[in-house]
Design a protein around this motif. Structure first.
Motif, PDB file in Angstrom:
ATOM      1  N   LEU A 195     -17.268 -33.385  12.609  1.00  0.00           N
ATOM      2  CA  LEU A 195     -16.809 -32.505  13.687  1.00  0.00           C
ATOM      3  C   LEU A 195     -15.298 -32.580  13.821  1.00  0.00           C
ATOM      4  CD1 LEU A 195     -19.534 -32.968  16.450  1.00  0.00           C
ATOM      5  CD2 LEU A 195     -19.494 -31.435  14.482  1.00  0.00           C
ATOM      6  N   HIS A 196     -14.739 -31.640  14.576  1.00  0.00           N
ATOM      7  CA  HIS A 196     -13.283 -31.544  14.669  1.00  0.00           C
ATOM      8  C   HIS A 196     -12.671 -32.805  15.281  1.00  0.00           C
ATOM      9  CE1 HIS A 196     -13.363 -30.841  19.039  1.00  0.00           C
ATOM     10  NE2 HIS A 196     -14.384 -30.027  18.816  1.00  0.00           N
ATOM     11  N   ASP A 197     -11.437 -33.062  14.863  1.00  0.00           N
ATOM     12  CA  ASP A 197     -10.681 -34.258  15.265  1.00  0.00           C
ATOM     13  C   ASP A 197     -11.421 -35.546  14.897  1.00  0.00           C
ATOM     14  OD1 ASP A 197      -8.423 -32.949  16.146  1.00  0.00           O
ATOM     15  OD2 ASP A 197      -9.133 -32.759  18.201  1.00  0.00           O
ATOM     16  N   SER A 198     -12.033 -35.530  13.727  1.00  0.00           N
ATOM     17  CA  SER A 198     -12.677 -36.724  13.180  1.00  0.00           C
ATOM     18  C   SER A 198     -11.945 -37.114  11.899  1.00  0.00           C
ATOM     19  CB  SER A 198     -14.153 -36.451  12.873  1.00  0.00           C
ATOM     20  OG  SER A 198     -14.866 -36.147  14.055  1.00  0.00           O
ATOM     21  N   TRP A 199     -11.651 -38.388  11.782  1.00  0.00           N
ATOM     22  CA  TRP A 199     -10.897 -38.905  10.644  1.00  0.00           C
ATOM     23  C   TRP A 199     -11.649 -40.075  10.031  1.00  0.00           C
ATOM     24  CZ3 TRP A 199      -5.033 -38.432  10.367  1.00  0.00           C
ATOM     25  CH2 TRP A 199      -4.574 -37.357  11.141  1.00  0.00           C
ATOM     26  N   GLY A 224      -7.894 -25.450  12.903  1.00  0.00           N
ATOM     27  CA  GLY A 224      -7.936 -26.753  12.273  1.00  0.00           C
ATOM     28  C   GLY A 224      -8.078 -26.682  10.769  1.00  0.00           C
ATOM     29  N   ARG A 225      -8.078 -27.850  10.160  1.00  0.00           N
ATOM     30  CA  ARG A 225      -8.132 -27.961   8.707  1.00  0.00           C
ATOM     31  C   ARG A 225      -9.012 -29.143   8.334  1.00  0.00           C
ATOM     32  NH1 ARG A 225      -4.852 -27.273   3.876  1.00  0.00           N
ATOM     33  NH2 ARG A 225      -4.713 -29.203   2.648  1.00  0.00           N
ATOM     34  N   ALA A 226     -10.050 -28.872   7.556  1.00  0.00           N
ATOM     35  CA  ALA A 226     -10.884 -29.932   7.009  1.00  0.00           C
ATOM     36  C   ALA A 226     -10.396 -30.199   5.591  1.00  0.00           C
ATOM     37  CB  ALA A 226     -12.348 -29.523   7.003  1.00  0.00           C
ATOM     38  N   GLU A 227     -10.145 -31.470   5.262  1.00  0.00           N
ATOM     39  CA  GLU A 227      -9.524 -31.763   3.972  1.00  0.00           C
ATOM     40  C   GLU A 227      -9.993 -33.103   3.420  1.00  0.00           C
ATOM     41  OE1 GLU A 227      -5.402 -31.601   5.037  1.00  0.00           O
ATOM     42  OE2 GLU A 227      -5.416 -33.553   6.023  1.00  0.00           O
ATOM     43  N   LEU A 228      -9.965 -33.186   2.100  1.00  0.00           N
ATOM     44  CA  LEU A 228     -10.194 -34.421   1.363  1.00  0.00           C
ATOM     45  C   LEU A 228      -8.852 -34.877   0.823  1.00  0.00           C
ATOM     46  CD1 LEU A 228     -12.050 -36.479  -0.221  1.00  0.00           C
ATOM     47  CD2 LEU A 228     -12.123 -34.750  -2.041  1.00  0.00           C
ATOM     48  N   LEU A 300     -22.847 -25.193  14.224  1.00  0.00           N
ATOM     49  CA  LEU A 300     -22.499 -25.376  12.818  1.00  0.00           C
ATOM     50  C   LEU A 300     -21.156 -24.743  12.485  1.00  0.00           C
ATOM     51  CD1 LEU A 300     -25.684 -24.895  10.587  1.00  0.00           C
ATOM     52  CD2 LEU A 300     -24.338 -26.950  10.939  1.00  0.00           C
ATOM     53  N   THR A 301     -20.809 -23.675  13.178  1.00  0.00           N
ATOM     54  CA  THR A 301     -19.551 -22.987  12.882  1.00  0.00           C
ATOM     55  C   THR A 301     -18.338 -23.808  13.284  1.00  0.00           C
ATOM     56  OG1 THR A 301     -19.630 -21.822  15.008  1.00  0.00           O
ATOM     57  CG2 THR A 301     -20.604 -20.711  13.092  1.00  0.00           C
ATOM     58  N   SER A 302     -18.553 -24.858  14.082  1.00  0.00           N
ATOM     59  CA  SER A 302     -17.429 -25.699  14.497  1.00  0.00           C
ATOM     60  C   SER A 302     -17.368 -27.002  13.709  1.00  0.00           C
ATOM     61  CB  SER A 302     -17.542 -26.030  15.989  1.00  0.00           C
ATOM     62  OG  SER A 302     -18.684 -26.845  16.242  1.00  0.00           O
ATOM     63  N   ALA A 303     -18.182 -27.126  12.662  1.00  0.00           N
ATOM     64  CA  ALA A 303     -18.274 -28.373  11.905  1.00  0.00           C
ATOM     65  C   ALA A 303     -17.970 -28.132  10.436  1.00  0.00           C
ATOM     66  CB  ALA A 303     -19.667 -28.983  12.053  1.00  0.00           C
ATOM     67  N   ARG A 304     -17.602 -29.221   9.754  1.00  0.00           N
ATOM     68  CA  ARG A 304     -17.553 -29.195   8.296  1.00  0.00           C
ATOM     69  C   ARG A 304     -18.835 -29.838   7.824  1.00  0.00           C
ATOM     70  NH1 ARG A 304     -16.581 -33.725   4.338  1.00  0.00           N
ATOM     71  NH2 ARG A 304     -18.534 -34.001   5.471  1.00  0.00           N
TER      72      ARG A 304
END
Length: 351
Positions: A195-199, A224-228, A300-304
């Motif tokens: 979920l957003h703001d998770s590291w 936001g940006r989900a990244e590896l 689901l639309t707010s999650a990676r």
């Protein structure tokens, strides 16, 4: 790249009896000189461990474990020399190199529909667990901040019968058709939800004998940006010291890649890597890890959400895969309640 070669590399090197780490032949420097020498090693080379040292140390610490189980634990962390080492193998068009990726991409719509249908089901929340509950205690230690949970469908050749029959027929059929995944004794097949703001801080997998497939089911369409993030050099990173071990959330040497919905990404998790889903750039989240509840299921639309599975490194030959699997599984095989196992035959490694 045989199992025997890996063991020989550990035994032939110059080993430190106190730590169990070894320098491979011709690389016996210590301190700064050792670090400089390792720059010429593949990026996922973190130092060779002495197999015999760790067998002895684990046996001493856990005298109730049978010898085969101890051997299996240590073998699961073997480094296999000569395998091609690339942190990120591909981010799109992975099907041109890997048939697992080709199958996943070809069934993208059906996979997404299955996950969406499961997410709406009243039972979905009971299958969600914080990372580490389905994999290893190590994963729990690096779970990071925010919300990182998963749903486990497969563990090696064992599959969750209820999930496969009621919710994930397409996904489970694709895995069953991919023996490079389910014959891998280290493999898991999971839905991994961030979920957003998770590291997730920098960490590394235990072996370079496998590759990780990420099929992105949903990549947030919002802010936001989900990244590896990967660091393409050997050795562990220094912790920042603020919270103890496992707290490096970003690094000046990192390379970042992103997921494209419906396009499989393939990487080698034995390289040091981190995962982040940042909405508020520059802010390190502070919430403790949490698990959604039936009354608090995120959209689901707010999650990676990625479908994660791990398969053999493609350069391990069928005979090597069979030998490794036999050695690792000699110490026992996980057989969770509610799971069924596919049969193993010698011919399956050549499929």
């Amino acid at each position: 790249a045989t199992a025997a070669a890996a063991a020989a590399a550990a035994e032939d090197g110059s080993c430190d009896g106190a730590t169990g780490t070894c320098a491979v032949p011709g690389d016996v420097a210590r301190g700064p000189a050792r670090k400089e020498a390792n720059q010429f090693r593949p990026g996922n080379f973190h130092g060779v461990k002495s197999h015999s040292y760790y067998v002895g140390a684990i046996s001493e610490a856990h005298p109730n474990l049978p010898p085969d189980a101890v051997q299996s634990i240590v073998a699961s962390e073997w480094y296999h020399p000569s395998l091609t080492a690339k942190a990120v193998w591909c981010t799109e068009a992975c099907g041109e190199q890997f048939r697992v990726a080709r199958r996943l991409d070809a069934n993208a719509e059906a996979i997404q529909q299955e996950v969406q249908s499961f997410w709406r089901h009243p039972d979905a929340a009971k299958y969600l667990a914080g990372v580490g509950a389905h994999t290893t205690q190590f994963d729990r230690l690096i779970a990071g901040n925010g919300t990182w949970v998963d749903v486990r469908l497969w563990r090696g050749r064992a599959f969750n019968k209820q999930l496969c029959e009621q919710h994930f027929r397409v996904i489970c059929a694709l895995v069953e058709a991919s023996p490079e995944v389910w014959t891998n004794p280290w493999s898991h097949v999971l839905l991994s939800i961030l979920l957003h703001d998770s590291w997730v801080p920098f960490h590394q997998g235990h072996t370079n004998g496998q590759l990780t497939y990420h099929f992105p089911v949903t990549v947030s369409s919002g802010a936001g940006r989900a990244e590896l993030a990967v660091v393409e050099r050997g050795g562990s990173l220094q912790d920042d010291g603020s919270e103890g071990k496992g707290t490096v959330l970003s690094h000046p040497e990192e390379r970042t890649v992103t997921w494209t919905q419906g396009k499989t990404l393939v990487f080698d998790d034995s390289f040091t890597h981190a995962v982040r889903y940042r909405v508020h750039a520059g802010n390190v989240p502070t919430p403790a890890p949490s698990v959604p509840t039936p009354n608090n299921m995120p959209s689901l639309t707010s999650a990676r959400v990625v479908l994660l599975m791990r398969g053999w490194h493609p350069e391990l030959q069928p005979s090597e895969r069979a030998a490794l699997r036999e050695f690792v599984r000699r110490g026992g095989e996980e057989d969770p309640e509610g799971y069924e196992m596919l049969p193993i035959s010698p011919s399956v490694f050549s499929m």
